[in-house]
Design a protein around this motif. Structure first.
Motif, PDB file in Angstrom:
ATOM      1  N   PHE A  56       0.841  -1.195   0.000  1.00 43.48           N
ATOM      2  CA  PHE A  56       0.000   0.000   0.000  1.00 43.48           C
ATOM      3  C   PHE A  56       0.881   1.252   0.000  1.00 43.48           C
ATOM      4  N   PRO A  57       1.396   1.635  -1.176  1.00 46.96           N
ATOM      5  CA  PRO A  57       2.222   2.835  -1.264  1.00 46.96           C
ATOM      6  C   PRO A  57       1.368   4.098  -1.149  1.00 46.96           C
ATOM      7  N   TYR A  58       1.953   5.147  -0.549  1.00 44.53           N
ATOM      8  CA  TYR A  58       1.208   6.412  -0.488  1.00 44.53           C
ATOM      9  C   TYR A  58       2.054   7.581  -0.976  1.00 44.53           C
ATOM     10  N   TYR A  59       1.361   8.592  -1.453  1.00 46.46           N
ATOM     11  CA  TYR A  59       1.937   9.846  -1.934  1.00 46.46           C
ATOM     12  C   TYR A  59       1.066  10.986  -1.403  1.00 46.46           C
ATOM     13  N   HIS A  60       1.516  12.214  -1.647  1.00 49.92           N
ATOM     14  CA  HIS A  60       0.687  13.395  -1.389  1.00 49.92           C
ATOM     15  C   HIS A  60       0.297  14.060  -2.707  1.00 49.92           C
ATOM     16  N   PHE A 105      -5.951   3.384   7.851  1.00 48.43           N
ATOM     17  CA  PHE A 105      -4.654   3.332   7.187  1.00 48.43           C
ATOM     18  C   PHE A 105      -3.606   4.071   8.014  1.00 48.43           C
ATOM     19  N   GLY A 106      -2.513   3.385   8.317  1.00 50.77           N
ATOM     20  CA  GLY A 106      -1.379   3.997   9.003  1.00 50.77           C
ATOM     21  C   GLY A 106      -0.222   4.176   8.037  1.00 50.77           C
ATOM     22  N   ARG A 114       0.968   1.361   5.534  1.00 48.82           N
ATOM     23  CA  ARG A 114       1.469   1.797   4.234  1.00 48.82           C
ATOM     24  C   ARG A 114       2.923   2.237   4.334  1.00 48.82           C
ATOM     25  N   PHE A 115       3.545   2.463   3.177  1.00 48.34           N
ATOM     26  CA  PHE A 115       4.863   3.095   3.134  1.00 48.34           C
ATOM     27  C   PHE A 115       4.894   4.074   1.967  1.00 48.34           C
ATOM     28  N   SER A 116       5.745   5.081   2.092  1.00 46.69           N
ATOM     29  CA  SER A 116       5.818   6.139   1.088  1.00 46.69           C
ATOM     30  C   SER A 116       6.718   5.747  -0.083  1.00 46.69           C
ATOM     31  N   LEU A 117       6.261   6.093  -1.287  1.00 40.84           N
ATOM     32  CA  LEU A 117       7.112   5.987  -2.480  1.00 40.84           C
ATOM     33  C   LEU A 117       7.334   7.374  -3.084  1.00 40.84           C
ATOM     34  N   THR A 155      13.711  -2.674   0.124  1.00 43.85           N
ATOM     35  CA  THR A 155      14.149  -2.198   1.437  1.00 43.85           C
ATOM     36  C   THR A 155      13.056  -2.363   2.480  1.00 43.85           C
ATOM     37  N   GLU A 156      11.816  -2.020   2.123  1.00 43.18           N
ATOM     38  CA  GLU A 156      10.704  -2.182   3.057  1.00 43.18           C
ATOM     39  C   GLU A 156      10.555  -3.643   3.484  1.00 43.18           C
ATOM     40  N   ASN A 157      10.785  -4.554   2.570  1.00 45.76           N
ATOM     41  CA  ASN A 157      10.696  -5.977   2.899  1.00 45.76           C
ATOM     42  C   ASN A 157      11.863  -6.428   3.768  1.00 45.76           C
TER      43      ASN A 157
END
Length: 331
Positions: free
Chosen positions: A26-30, A280-281, A296-299, A312-314
Motif C-alpha cells: 500500500f504505497p502512499y503519496y501526497h 490506514f497507518g 502503508r509506506f511512502s514511495l 528495502t521495506e521488505n
C-alpha cells in the motif's frame, strides 16, 4: 528513512523485487507535480509526472491493482497494490486523476474537509509559504527575529530557524496567521489564486469515475497533541463529512503524520462507530492488532529508486521480525 533503513537501502538490489512479490502493498503519496509550489517546497520532496508514471509501470508489471471495494469485502489477495494519496491537494485532481483513469488503476484519496474549497489551509502549508517568502528576501535577519519572538524560540542560523519554525506544535497554529499579517502576506488571495486543495465538485467527479475517498481528520493535526476526545472527533467528523456530502456507504480513514501513538481504546471506539471501517497507518510492512488497520509506506521521494525502496521495506520487515517489532503494540 532511519539509519537502519538507509543501510538496508544501500545494500538492497532492485533485482530482488521478484522475491518479495507475493504480498499486498500500500504505497502512499501526497502529490505529483512537475514544478515547485510554495506551500509544499519546504516540507518534503515529491515526484514529477514522469517519475510517477514510471512507478505505475513498475507496480503494474510486478503486482495486480487491488480495488478498494476488495478491502471493504475482505477480499485481499497476494501480489497486489493499492495506491493512496493524503491531504486532498489539488494535484490529485489535476495530475493524478487523469493518469490513473488512463491506466485504469484505482486509488483511495484522503482529504481534510476544512480545506476543501480553499477557504482555509493547513498550518504547515502556511509555514512553507512563509519560508518561501523569506527565501526571496535572503532570510532577512529582522524578519527571522520577529518570527522567533512570536513563537519564543532561539536559533543560531537559517537552517535552525527553519527547523524550529516547521516544528512548532499544532497548538500554536493560530500564531502562524499572526506571522502572515506581520509579513503582509495575504493568505486568502493565495488560496483563491493558487487553489492548493481539491473542491467538492472535483471530489464528486472523481467519485463518479469510480474512485474512493476517506477522511484524514478535519484539520490535519498531529493526533498525539490532542486529547482523546479531540482525536476521536477529528477522525469521525471527517469520515461523516464525506458520507453526508457524497452519499457514500463506506468508511475509510488515514491517520495524519503518524499512527504510532494511536491508542487501543481509540481504535475500539472507531470500530464501534463503524465495524467495517478501514484504517490506514504509515508504519511500513508491519502487522497491526486488527486486520482492518492497513499499514502503508511512502514511495514519494524522487531521489530513491522505487524497486529498491520496495525491497528495502521488505528487508526492514524481516529486520523488525528479528528484533520483535513486526507486530505493532497498542496501549
Amino acid at each position: 528513512m532511519g539509519i537502519v533503513k538507509d543501510v538496508l537501502y544501500k545494500a538492497s538490489n532492485k533485482n530482488l523485487l521478484s522475491v518479495f512479490k507475493n504480498q499486498s502493498i500500500f504505497p502512499y503519496y501526497h502529490l505529483v507535480r512537475d514544478n515547485q509550489v510554495p506551500h509544499i517546497t519546504h516540507l518534503y520532496p515529491y515526484k514529477n509526472s514522469k517519475q510517477f508514471l514510471a512507478d505505475l509501470d513498475l507496480l503494474s508489471a510486478n503486482y495486480k491493482s487491488l480495488h478498494p471495494k476488495d478491502l471493504l469485502e475482505n477480499k485481499k489477495s497476494g501480489n497486489t497494490f493499492l495506491l493512496t494519496f493524503d491531504d486532498g491537494l489539488h494535484e490529485i485532481y489535476s495530475v493524478i486523476f487523469p493518469i490513473l483513469k488512463e491506466k485504469k488503476i484505482n486509488a483511495v484519496f484522503f482529504i481534510n474537509p476544512n480545506f476543501v474549497e480553499n477557504n482555509e489551509g493547513l498550518y504547515k502549508h502556511y509555514i512553507s509559504i512563509i519560508i518561501t517568502h523569506l527565501d526571496k528576501s535572503n532570510y532577512d535577519s529582522d524578519s527571522l527575529l520577529k518570527i522567533s519572538k512570536v513563537f519564543n524560540f532561539t536559533f543560531n542560523n537559517v537552517n535552525e530557524f527553519k527547523k524550529n519554525f516547521i516544528g512548532i506544535p499544532y497548538s500554536q497554529r493560530e500564531k502562524v496567521k499572526e506571522v502572515l499579517t506581520l509579513l503582509n502576506l495575504d493568505i486568502h488571495s493565495y488560496l483563491k489564486n493558487e487553489q492548493p486543495y481539491i473542491t467538492k465538485k472535483q471530489i464528486q467527479e472523481m467519485i463518479d469515475a469510480g474512485f474512493y475517498f476517506g477522511g484524514h481528520t478535519m484539520n490535519h493535526p498531529p493526533l498525539h497533541q490532542l486529547s482523546h476526545q479531540e482525536q476521536k472527533k477529528e477522525i469521525i467528523d471527517s469520515v461523516d463529512w464525506l458520507r453526508q456530502n457524497f452519499n457514500i456507504d463506506y468508511s475509510f480513514f488515514a491517520f495524519p503524520f503518524s499512527d504510532k501513538a494511536v491508542s487501543k481504546t481509540l481504535l475500539q471506539e472507531l470500530f464501534t462507530y463503524d465495524k467495517d471501517i478501514i484504517l490506514f497507518g504509515n508504519s511500513g510492512l508491519k502487522k497491526d492488532i486488527d486486520s482492518r488497520i492497513i499499514q502503508r509506506f511512502s514511495l514519494e521521494n524522487p531521489t530513491k529508486n522505487t524497486a529498491k525502496q520496495i525491497v528495502t521495506e521488505n528487508l526492514y520487515k524481516y529486520f523488525n521480525k528479528l528484533i520483535g517489532k513486526y507486530n505493532i503494540q497498542r496501549k
